[in-house]
Design a protein around this motif. Structure first.
Motif, PDB file in Angstrom:
ATOM      1  N   VAL A  90       0.841  -1.288  -0.021  1.00  0.00           N
ATOM      2  CA  VAL A  90      -0.025   0.014   0.049  1.00  0.00           C
ATOM      3  C   VAL A  90       0.818   1.335   0.018  1.00  0.00           C
ATOM      4  O   VAL A  90       0.675   2.263  -0.860  1.00  0.00           O
TER       5      VAL A  90
ATOM      6  N   SER B 154       3.605   1.553  -1.564  1.00  0.00           N
ATOM      7  CA  SER B 154       3.975   1.926  -2.779  1.00  0.00           C
ATOM      8  C   SER B 154       3.021   2.600  -3.709  1.00  0.00           C
ATOM      9  O   SER B 154       3.557   3.506  -4.498  1.00  0.00           O
ATOM     10  N   PHE B 155       1.982   2.218  -3.391  1.00  0.00           N
ATOM     11  CA  PHE B 155       0.769   3.043  -4.144  1.00  0.00           C
ATOM     12  C   PHE B 155       0.555   4.404  -3.632  1.00  0.00           C
ATOM     13  O   PHE B 155       0.505   5.274  -4.606  1.00  0.00           O
TER      14      PHE B 155
ATOM     15  N   SER C  17       8.371   4.490  -3.508  1.00  0.00           N
ATOM     16  CA  SER C  17       7.748   3.318  -2.821  1.00  0.00           C
ATOM     17  C   SER C  17       8.258   3.444  -1.325  1.00  0.00           C
ATOM     18  O   SER C  17       7.522   2.992  -0.389  1.00  0.00           O
TER      19      SER C  17
END
Length: 53
Positions: A6, A8-9, A32
């Motif tokens: 998450v 990274s998103f 990230s």
């Protein structure tokens, strides 16, 4: 592991907001990593507050 994915998103979203990445372009390693660190810090702040109460 979920926090890292998450993160990274979140890093990719942050990168797009700062115009570092175009739409559809994946986040780089450092963004990230920054996203995962921010998410982990937020998680620990919330978990610490819940354990005190």
């Amino acid at each position: 592991m979920i926090i890292g994915v998450v993160g990274s998103f979140v890093g990719g979203l942050l990168g797009r907001m700062l115009f570092m990445y175009r739409e559809g372009e994946p986040a780089g390693f450092f963004m990230s990593l920054i996203g995962a660190i921010l998410l982990t810090a937020g998680y620990h702040a919330i978990a610490r507050r819940r354990s005190v109460v």
